[in-house]
Design a protein around this motif. Structure first.
Motif, mmCIF file in Angstrom:
data_model
loop_
_atom_site.group_PDB
_atom_site.id
_atom_site.type_symbol
_atom_site.label_atom_id
_atom_site.label_comp_id
_atom_site.label_asym_id
_atom_site.label_seq_id
_atom_site.Cartn_x
_atom_site.Cartn_y
_atom_site.Cartn_z
ATOM 1 N N VAL A 1 -13.680 49.225 5.068
ATOM 2 C CA VAL A 1 -13.581 50.523 5.766
ATOM 3 C C VAL A 1 -13.792 49.981 7.013
ATOM 4 O O VAL A 1 -14.717 49.517 7.721
ATOM 5 C CB VAL A 1 -14.752 51.337 5.203
ATOM 6 C CG1 VAL A 1 -14.818 52.596 6.230
ATOM 7 C CG2 VAL A 1 -14.300 51.840 3.642
ATOM 8 N N PHE A 2 -13.096 50.682 8.091
ATOM 9 C CA PHE A 2 -13.027 50.497 9.442
ATOM 10 C C PHE A 2 -13.895 51.390 10.018
ATOM 11 O O PHE A 2 -13.989 52.723 9.471
ATOM 12 C CB PHE A 2 -11.731 50.825 10.421
ATOM 13 C CG PHE A 2 -12.053 50.445 11.863
ATOM 14 C CD1 PHE A 2 -11.826 49.559 12.351
ATOM 15 C CD2 PHE A 2 -12.179 51.906 12.392
ATOM 16 C CE1 PHE A 2 -11.826 49.244 13.772
ATOM 17 C CE2 PHE A 2 -12.312 51.598 13.753
ATOM 18 C CZ PHE A 2 -12.163 50.176 14.603
ATOM 19 N N VAL A 3 -15.128 51.007 10.837
ATOM 20 C CA VAL A 3 -16.363 51.801 11.277
ATOM 21 C C VAL A 3 -16.249 51.782 12.858
ATOM 22 O O VAL A 3 -16.332 51.061 13.372
ATOM 23 C CB VAL A 3 -17.426 51.466 10.894
ATOM 24 C CG1 VAL A 3 -18.556 52.218 11.413
ATOM 25 C CG2 VAL A 3 -17.482 51.312 9.281
ATOM 26 N N TYR B 1 -18.667 46.369 13.198
ATOM 27 C CA TYR B 1 -18.036 47.566 13.486
ATOM 28 C C TYR B 1 -17.714 47.477 15.022
ATOM 29 O O TYR B 1 -17.868 46.883 15.840
ATOM 30 C CB TYR B 1 -18.979 48.784 13.336
ATOM 31 C CG TYR B 1 -20.189 48.640 13.492
ATOM 32 C CD1 TYR B 1 -20.559 48.488 14.912
ATOM 33 C CD2 TYR B 1 -21.369 48.586 12.772
ATOM 34 C CE1 TYR B 1 -21.945 48.344 15.251
ATOM 35 C CE2 TYR B 1 -22.604 48.551 12.873
ATOM 36 C CZ TYR B 1 -23.024 48.217 14.341
ATOM 37 O OH TYR B 1 -24.345 48.177 15.001
ATOM 38 N N THR B 2 -16.788 48.763 15.390
ATOM 39 C CA THR B 2 -16.429 48.642 16.609
ATOM 40 C C THR B 2 -17.240 49.812 17.605
ATOM 41 O O THR B 2 -17.466 50.878 17.285
ATOM 42 C CB THR B 2 -14.858 49.381 16.746
ATOM 43 O OG1 THR B 2 -14.258 48.334 15.948
ATOM 44 C CG2 THR B 2 -14.379 49.241 18.464
ATOM 45 N N PRO C 1 -10.514 45.755 8.617
ATOM 46 C CA PRO C 1 -11.228 46.196 9.843
ATOM 47 C C PRO C 1 -11.435 45.034 11.109
ATOM 48 O O PRO C 1 -10.995 45.695 12.354
ATOM 49 C CB PRO C 1 -12.720 46.384 9.375
ATOM 50 C CG PRO C 1 -12.720 46.628 7.933
ATOM 51 C CD PRO C 1 -11.547 45.824 7.433
ATOM 52 N N ALA C 2 -11.375 43.942 11.062
ATOM 53 C CA ALA C 2 -11.354 42.988 11.985
ATOM 54 C C ALA C 2 -9.843 43.145 12.554
ATOM 55 O O ALA C 2 -9.906 42.664 13.898
ATOM 56 C CB ALA C 2 -11.617 41.580 11.444
ATOM 57 N N GLU C 3 -8.914 43.135 12.067
ATOM 58 C CA GLU C 3 -7.501 43.096 12.687
ATOM 59 C C GLU C 3 -7.535 44.306 13.352
ATOM 60 O O GLU C 3 -6.859 44.296 14.547
ATOM 61 C CB GLU C 3 -6.231 43.204 11.538
ATOM 62 C CG GLU C 3 -4.781 43.451 11.918
ATOM 63 C CD GLU C 3 -3.826 43.527 10.850
ATOM 64 O OE1 GLU C 3 -2.891 43.949 11.175
ATOM 65 O OE2 GLU C 3 -4.190 42.936 9.546
ATOM 66 N N ILE C 4 -7.840 45.492 13.173
ATOM 67 C CA ILE C 4 -7.629 46.606 13.892
ATOM 68 C C ILE C 4 -8.538 46.525 15.215
ATOM 69 O O ILE C 4 -8.063 46.782 16.466
ATOM 70 C CB ILE C 4 -8.074 47.939 13.051
ATOM 71 C CG1 ILE C 4 -7.379 48.308 11.892
ATOM 72 C CG2 ILE C 4 -7.949 49.224 13.918
ATOM 73 C CD1 ILE C 4 -7.955 49.019 10.738
ATOM 74 N N LYS C 5 -9.700 46.081 15.001
ATOM 75 C CA LYS C 5 -10.496 46.016 16.058
ATOM 76 C C LYS C 5 -10.098 45.085 16.917
ATOM 77 O O LYS C 5 -10.073 45.202 18.240
ATOM 78 C CB LYS C 5 -12.053 45.361 15.668
ATOM 79 C CG LYS C 5 -13.068 45.314 16.584
ATOM 80 C CD LYS C 5 -14.465 44.892 16.207
ATOM 81 C CE LYS C 5 -15.500 44.479 17.267
ATOM 82 N NZ LYS C 5 -16.706 44.025 16.700
#
Length: 1003
Positions: free
Chosen positions: A373-375, A396-397, A621-625
């Motif tokens: 889960v992206f946060v 998280y971001t 999540p790490a890819e998106i961030k």
């Protein structure tokens, strides 16, 4: 203490028995017990359980997969955790009011002081945390971000990815906030079809008890249908697929719910605003107080929304400090969101400047990120001061707030024409009248602030009034002006205070000006009587306000948590004057509001994550961030110059037009985060090798202490074939990247590089910042850099022997010139003895301790102590496990504590060192956690007084003549120490925080 293979071990048990000291209680926080607490148990939560319990298969998702909280294995493990929680609660006579199994294994409950102590001593419990209270952080932004025109959705990222109808399709956005207004057109959807007669059309459906949605990543979203105050099952739709509320923590805190709803319904507007910003419907007509603002859209308009209400509105809508977000309710909301199957979580909630990376919500988000889960979290609204940012953890971001083109008005008088924020001067119209400074129209104290009852109506009537910002709500100032007969207001920021410009709806026509304009405005208005000014409902100055600027209120780094080896915030996004949905009662019309805050910035990043997942459903999540960070661009200053402050903007302003094709990715996951934590808190994880925080594979590089040359390592993964050449610079610091060129033959290929930093001319004891850019044919990949050059790279510890002697110490200085060596000590190490189980020559043996195997002493730390050290050493390094806890307590007979330090690894030897300790009473607790073999152990301590101690301890030469980067040595010497004793001293280098601790064994 033997560490478990889960993040929960970070909560470690503490020694809290009565210790056999008559008339005193166990150590408890000074905040005291009884109270409402979060009890965290030792076993893994669902998101990170990797097996080990008989009959229960692992539930932690494999790399690249999402947690399936609804599978049979998951439900079986959840049932197991619930049963273990029930047993523990029953044993202690506790009645939980909320329980968590997905991202945290534990429960919250009202506890007596005795229950707190017993639970902390339980071998099944890893921590008992006082519940705390947090608060919401309070042209269109989507158009500014390049997503597309709000009226038609054309000409931007939406169109390029298939149109607004598919922007975020198949993704569920979870909003942890103040709830949601289900009737709002931003959340309008179709009626849910019954599960039994639905068609396979990709739409959400219901069985009457749950809402279901088959997501783009192949997973199932499943959320319970709840009812409550002004909330029914009919409020769910194909857009609003989930809504729950969590209130046990607020109830325990004595919160009065009469000002809000005990249901998912939003009573504050904050939750609806963040939800509609992230994923509100496309092209919604927006108006406020009969002013038409055109249409607005969420960043990911095709995404579904699930709301998790954990925050409640207090009696004063203008004061968010009387609102409540109980930490236990927030943890419950996070737990439920991940259990339901959301893909993204927005958390626009803050608790002040972060001092830890491991608060309970940080722990919950660690496990949420581990579950895929992206946060997105808000950085906080305590800027512009340094080290004010919240949310320090790297999984998280963290989002800063920036400006976008907004609604403006103009203040004009002879020789002055300046634009400011305004939506209350009618567009294109003018208001002219005589002027007066509120401070010159006083009918009470602090009239300059336009506080209620402070303005003289005889002086104000018919005037445009200049009011200073501060103390009371901005909109209230215009109400005070109107009540006194004023016809308009110029609201001016005050130098040194918040300098954001805010589009509030005022009671009289108002223009809000920056602090830089205050002196000129007052000089004119106070230079005569009734001098005319004009307010104009548009910017007529011909000067375009530079954007995006980092908002003055946006909290800054560097972070004080965990050694400053992680740059925060991560990115910036629009957070000033954001128009979006707000709250309404069931039978009232939907409303809109213009709000500012990092609360408004975080949901923009939440929406961008949903857009990304709509295109790439299995992205981590790490890819998106990483994609967001490396494609970001610099913000600007008020004068239009480039802003490169990495502690204000992080990597920079997010750029949706580029982030789908980042070129290179900095990927990381649960094992990387665990290694990072192990570096911060050694002994946390068994079998995990620690890394320096600077080496965590994130898309930024920070070194919190740089004296000599230091290299960090990064690995990047290509998203397409191509070659990149490095350009790296920090003024005053030599930065070398090796290799300087990276070539990739295909997507998915990974390569490693090092970046070496060495200070050349940058001042010590202050941050130096810059950037690393991998330049490629298809775009640049940029990372922010920050290093903190220090006075010296010196050994942390030096060990020597002999009643008299000397020891040579070599350092690498970080400066050139004369370096004073401040020598403290020597102080004798004192042996503490277990008087109940005396062991000749030692503190104790394997039989020491009370029923909980604790041995306790009271130690006084006098004023002027430079350093205190507490050492616990066992003769059995192969099998024994001892733990050490030190508390600074109120008094020898009042063991409530102000601070606690713990060393509780799997080792037989433990140590606590406190630099510049606060004078007072300290409680030392040695726990014989495991002693399978006969052994002895020693508990010793020393307080090193500032200045000279025993043995004529000196350093020579002093001061040292040093040259930056060139090794130099000095000699420590001593004489006349007592044979058979051990001593402790400290050398401090200049006025810096760099120290070398010296132990001399004269035995």
């Amino acid at each position: 203490m033997a560490a478990a293979a889960t993040l929960a071990v970070l909560f470690g048990t503490t020694a809290t028995t009565a210790f056999g000291i008559e008339g005193v209680t166990q150590p408890t926080p000074v905040e005291g017990t009884p109270g409402h607490y979060i009890v965290v148990m030792k076993a893994d939560p669902l998101a990170t359980y990797d097996g080990g319990t008989k009959g229960l298969k692992a539930t932690r998702p494999d790399k690249g997969e999402r947690l399936d909280a609804h599978s049979a294995n998951s439900q079986k493990y959840v049932a197991h955790l619930k049963n273990e929680q029930r047993k523990l609660a029953a044993q202690q006579g506790v009645t939980p009011d909320a329980a968590y199994q997905v991202t945290v294994n534990g429960f919250s409950a009202d506890l007596t002081g005795e229950q707190v102590d017993r639970l902390r001593a339980s071998k099944d419990v890893l921590g008992v945390f006082p519940d705390s209270i947090r608060h919401p952080q309070a042209q269109t932004s989507t158009d500014f971000l390049g997503l597309g025109d709000d009226d038609e959705g054309l000409g931007g990222v939406w169109e390029q990815t298939g149109g607004v109808g598919t922007a975020g399709e198949g993704v569920v956005v979870g909003i942890v906030d103040t709830g949601i207004a289900p009737e709002h057109p931003s959340f309008a959807g179709d009626k849910l079809k019954k599960k039994s007669n639905r068609k396979s059309d990709g739409q959400p459906y219901t069985d009457g008890s749950y809402v279901y949605f088959d997501k783009a990543d192949g997973g199932l979203f499943k959320s319970p249908i709840v009812t409550g105050q002004e909330w029914s099952k009919h409020d769910y739709s194909t857009k609003l697929v989930g809504a729950q509320y969590f209130s046990s923590g607020a109830t325990a805190a004595g919160f009065d719910f009469q000002y809000d709803y005990l249901s998912p319904r939003d009573g504050a507007g904050h939750g609806s605003h963040t939800a509609s910003t992230a994923a509100g419907n496309f092209g919604v007509e927006a108006s406020i107080q009969d002013v038409d603002f055109g249409t607005v859209s969420g960043v990911a308009p095709a995404a579904r929304i699930s709301s998790y209400k954990a925050c409640y509105e207090g009696p004063d809508p203008a004061d968010n400090q009387d609102d409540i977000c109980a930490l236990s309710d927030l943890v419950g909301a996070i737990d439920a969101a991940v259990a339901d199957g959301v893909d993204v979580i927005n958390y626009s909630i803050g608790g002040g400047a972060a001092t830890s990376i491991l608060e309970p919500d940080d722990i919950a988000f660690f496990n949420a990120a581990a579950a895929g889960v992206f946060v997105s979290v808000s950085a906080g609204n305590a800027g512009p001061s340094a080290s004010t940012a919240d949310h320090a953890s790297p999984w998280y971001t963290t989002v800063a707030a920036s400006t976008i083109p907004t609604w403006e008005g103009t203040v004009r008088f002879p020789g002055f024409e300046e634009a400011g924020a305004s939506v209350s001067v009618p567009f294109g119209e003018e208001v002219t009248g005589p002027s007066i400074y509120a401070g010159d129209a006083a009918a009470g104290a602090n009239a300059n602030l336009c506080l209620p009852g402070t303005l003289d109506a005889a002086k104000v009537t018919g005037h445009i009034v200049v009011c200073d910002r501060g103390t009371n709500a901005r909109a209230e100032k215009s109400e005070v002006v109107k009540a006194a007969g004023g016809i308009g207001m110029i609201l001016v920021n005050v130098p040194g205070g918040a300098d954001s410009l805010d589009n509030d709806f005022h009671a009289v026509p108002t223009v809000h000006l920056a602090a830089a304009n205050r002196a000129a405005v007052l000089a004119y208005v106070q230079s005569g009587t009734d001098l005319p000014v004009t307010l104009i409902g548009e910017n007529i100055t011909g000067e375009v306000t530079p954007v995006p600027q980092i908002a003055g209120f946006s909290s800054r780094g560097p972070m004080n948590a965990a050694g400053s080896d992680i740059i925060k915030p991560d990115v910036a996004a629009p957070g000033v004057a954001i128009l979006a949905a707000t709250d309404n009662a069931r039978k009232e019309s939907p409303t809109f509001g213009i709000l500012s805050g990092t609360s408004m910035a975080a949901p923009h990043v939440t929406g961008l994550a949903a857009l990304y997942l709509g295109e790439r459903p299995t992205a981590s999540p790490a890819e998106i961030k990483s994609a967001l960070m490396t494609t970001a661009y610099d913000t600007v200053n008020a004068d239009g110059s480039t802003n490169t402050d990495v502690f204000a903007q992080g990597a920079g302003q997010v750029d949706p037009t580029r982030y789908f094709e980042p070129g290179l990715l900095y990927l990381n996951g649960i094992l990387d985060w665990a290694a990072y934590i192990e570096g911060v808190l050694p002994g946390t994880f068994n079998g995990i090798e620690a890394i320096d925080g600077s080496d965590l594979n994130v898309a930024s590089i920070s070194i919190g202490s740089l004296a000599s040359r230091q290299s960090v390592t990064r690995t990047v993964t290509a998203t397409a074939a191509g070659s990149y050449t490095a350009e790296a610079t920090i003024p005053g610091v030599d930065v070398v990247v090796e290799p300087a060129t990276l070539s990739f033959s295909e997507a998915g290929e990974s390569k490693t590089f090092t970046v070496t930093f060495e200070n050349a001319t940058a001042p010590v004891e202050q941050w130096a910042t810059g950037s690393l850019t991998w330049k490629g044919a298809d775009g640049d990949v940029r990372s922010p850099l920050a290093v903190f050059p220090v006075t010296a790279d010196a050994p942390a510890e030096v060990a020597a022997t002999g009643a008299e002697g000397s020891e040579t110490v070599e350092i690498i200085p970080g400066l050139t010139g004369e370096l004073p060596l401040n020598v403290h000590g020597l102080a004798p190490m004192t042996l503490l003895v277990d008087e109940d189980n005396p062991v000749e020559g030692h503190s104790g043996d394997q039989n020491s301790g009370d029923a909980d195997k604790d041995v306790v002493w009271i130690v006084d730390v006098p004023a002027g102590t430079a350093l205190s050290r507490f050492d616990l050493d066992s003769s059995d390094d192969a099998g024994s496990d001892l733990d050490l806890t030190v508390y600074r307590v109120v008094s020898p007979t009042d063991l409530r504590y102000y601070q606690r330090w713990q060393s509780a690894s799997a080792s037989a030897d433990e140590q606590v060192t406190v630099t510049a300790p606060t004078a007072g009473t300290y409680l030392v607790v040695a726990n014989i956690y495991s002693a399978p073999n006969p052994m002895t152990w020693d508990m010793t301590y020393a307080n090193v007084a500032a200045g000279a101690g025993e043995g004529g301890f000196t350093a020579d030469p002093n001061p040292l003549s040093v040259t930056r980067g060139e090794a130099v040595s000095y000699d420590l010497s001593w004489t006349g120490l007592a044979a058979g004793s051990k001593y402790l001293g400290v050398v401090q280098y200049g006025d810096s925080e760099v120290r070398t601790i010296v132990t001399v064994d004269a035995r």
